[in-house]
Motif scaffolding. Structure first.
Motif, mmCIF file in Angstrom:
data_model
loop_
_atom_site.group_PDB
_atom_site.id
_atom_site.type_symbol
_atom_site.label_atom_id
_atom_site.label_comp_id
_atom_site.label_asym_id
_atom_site.label_seq_id
_atom_site.Cartn_x
_atom_site.Cartn_y
_atom_site.Cartn_z
ATOM 1 N N ALA A 112 0.832 -1.208 0.000
ATOM 2 C CA ALA A 112 0.000 0.000 0.000
ATOM 3 C C ALA A 112 0.867 1.258 0.000
ATOM 4 C CB ALA A 112 -0.926 -0.001 1.215
ATOM 5 N N ASN A 113 1.948 1.251 0.801
ATOM 6 C CA ASN A 113 2.844 2.406 0.848
ATOM 7 C C ASN A 113 3.543 2.624 -0.486
ATOM 8 O OD1 ASN A 113 2.240 3.049 3.451
ATOM 9 N ND2 ASN A 113 4.212 2.515 4.322
ATOM 10 N N GLY B 38 3.811 5.885 -5.547
ATOM 11 C CA GLY B 38 4.154 5.706 -6.947
ATOM 12 C C GLY B 38 5.444 4.954 -7.162
ATOM 13 N N CYS B 39 5.792 4.071 -6.219
ATOM 14 C CA CYS B 39 7.060 3.323 -6.307
ATOM 15 C C CYS B 39 6.866 2.008 -7.058
ATOM 16 C CB CYS B 39 7.613 3.060 -4.910
ATOM 17 S SG CYS B 39 8.060 4.562 -4.026
ATOM 18 N N ASP B 40 6.940 2.086 -8.369
ATOM 19 C CA ASP B 40 6.808 0.886 -9.190
ATOM 20 C C ASP B 40 8.069 0.026 -9.161
ATOM 21 O OD1 ASP B 40 4.255 1.669 -10.009
ATOM 22 O OD2 ASP B 40 5.064 2.884 -11.647
ATOM 23 N N ASN B 41 9.131 0.536 -8.543
ATOM 24 C CA ASN B 41 10.389 -0.217 -8.501
ATOM 25 C C ASN B 41 10.544 -1.017 -7.206
ATOM 26 O OD1 ASN B 41 10.624 2.099 -6.953
ATOM 27 N ND2 ASN B 41 12.753 2.517 -7.541
ATOM 28 N N PRO C 268 1.131 4.661 8.000
ATOM 29 C CA PRO C 268 1.443 4.620 6.564
ATOM 30 C C PRO C 268 2.243 5.857 6.159
ATOM 31 C CG PRO C 268 -0.795 3.918 6.932
ATOM 32 C CD PRO C 268 -0.283 4.411 8.267
ATOM 33 N N TYR C 269 3.306 5.624 5.403
ATOM 34 C CA TYR C 269 4.228 6.701 5.048
ATOM 35 C C TYR C 269 3.982 7.167 3.628
ATOM 36 C CZ TYR C 269 8.660 8.928 3.813
ATOM 37 O OH TYR C 269 9.619 9.804 3.377
ATOM 38 N N VAL C 270 3.847 8.459 3.456
ATOM 39 C CA VAL C 270 3.733 9.049 2.124
ATOM 40 C C VAL C 270 4.859 10.052 1.980
ATOM 41 C CG1 VAL C 270 2.333 10.402 0.554
ATOM 42 C CG2 VAL C 270 1.237 8.749 2.070
ATOM 43 N N ASP C 271 5.774 9.769 1.073
ATOM 44 C CA ASP C 271 6.930 10.623 0.867
ATOM 45 C C ASP C 271 6.506 11.891 0.138
ATOM 46 O OD1 ASP C 271 9.476 11.662 -0.288
ATOM 47 O OD2 ASP C 271 10.275 9.840 0.624
ATOM 48 N N PRO C 272 6.964 13.068 0.603
ATOM 49 C CA PRO C 272 6.572 14.323 -0.049
ATOM 50 C C PRO C 272 7.245 14.542 -1.391
ATOM 51 C CG PRO C 272 8.194 14.729 1.665
ATOM 52 C CD PRO C 272 7.792 13.273 1.781
ATOM 53 N N ARG C 273 8.260 13.720 -1.701
ATOM 54 C CA ARG C 273 8.962 13.893 -2.973
ATOM 55 C C ARG C 273 8.161 13.301 -4.125
ATOM 56 N NH1 ARG C 273 14.480 11.390 -0.751
ATOM 57 N NH2 ARG C 273 12.902 10.102 0.248
ATOM 58 N N PRO C 274 8.566 13.568 -5.360
ATOM 59 C CA PRO C 274 7.854 13.025 -6.529
ATOM 60 C C PRO C 274 7.866 11.502 -6.502
ATOM 61 C CG PRO C 274 9.355 14.776 -7.180
ATOM 62 C CD PRO C 274 9.671 14.448 -5.744
ATOM 63 N N PRO C 275 6.936 10.850 -7.210
ATOM 64 C CA PRO C 275 6.907 9.381 -7.277
ATOM 65 C C PRO C 275 8.239 8.807 -7.721
ATOM 66 C CG PRO C 275 4.917 10.314 -8.223
ATOM 67 C CD PRO C 275 5.876 11.466 -7.987
ATOM 68 N N CYS C 276 8.454 7.539 -7.329
ATOM 69 C CA CYS C 276 9.733 6.886 -7.652
ATOM 70 C C CYS C 276 9.872 6.660 -9.148
ATOM 71 C CB CYS C 276 9.810 5.526 -6.941
ATOM 72 S SG CYS C 276 9.527 5.635 -5.159
ATOM 73 N N GLY C 277 8.781 6.357 -9.814
ATOM 74 C CA GLY C 277 8.848 6.092 -11.254
ATOM 75 C C GLY C 277 9.442 4.743 -11.535
#
Length: 204
Positions: free
Chosen positions: A47-48, A53-56, A191-200
């Protein structure tokens, strides 16, 4: 960790939180293989990763050990889900079973070949996890590092603890280094949501 195609392979390190941080460190060209035996943590992990957006990130719901099989995990206190261990404590609030196998059977050949850092935190089951990893150590990249959090309370003596890891590293190019820590296990993070852009990166 910024190197192209670097991989962060982790086994039980409050993985819902740190796997997202690792995903940003390795970047879109890298990947994170997170091995987590707890069904609850595994669900939080996926979920995190999705929320950030961490598809990696590839999550594996299993435990690293020395042989394939099933392991029982125990929770001493519900206020510290990170304290789930495979060594039965004096007090048990709940327990669950999980599939187990040597780490090389839980991650892919490509992930192993790219692994820059392998972090192991298995609350007392370090010997089994490391034993399952030792046969493939010579195949890791030259700058690969292992970070193993050891739980002294689960070992008969500090001498046995030190000897165990020294013997397992003796046939490899790895040099054991003792890093004392004064940190204490924290209760499960929200649950952690990183403020940076998605990992891609492409989906695994």
């Amino acid at each position: 960790m910024k190197a192209s195609r670097s991989c962060f392979a982790c086994q039980r390190i409050d993985s819902p939180y740190y796997s997202v941080l690792a995903a940003h460190l390795v970047g879109p060209a890298g990947r994170v293989a997170a091995v987590e035996p707890s069904p609850d943590f595994h669900q939080m992990l996926t979920a995190n990763a999705r929320a950030n957006g961490c598809d990696n990130v590839r999550a594996v719901n299993a435990a690293a050990s020395d042989v394939p099989g099933r392991l029982v995990f125990y929770l001493e206190r519900s206020t510290n889900l990170g304290g789930t261990i495979a060594v039965r404590p004096h007090t048990v609030e709940s327990s669950f079973e999980a599939d187990a196998a040597p780490l090389p059977q839980l991650v892919t050949e490509e992930e192993l070949a790219a692994a820059r850092l392998i972090k192991i935190d298995v609350e007392g089951a370090e010997a089994a996890a490391v034993s399952g990893l030792v046969p493939i150590l010579p195949r890791l990249r030259g700058d690969a590092e292992l970070v193993i959090e050891v739980t002294p309370a689960c070992w008969p003596s500090k001498v046995e603890l030190s000897t165990t890891f020294s013997v397992r590293c003796a046939s490899t190019d790895f040099t054991p280094t003792d890093w004392p820590t004064t940190t204490t296990p924290a209760a499960t993070q929200p649950p952690y949501v990183d403020p940076r852009p998605p990992c891609g990166g492409a989906s695994l």
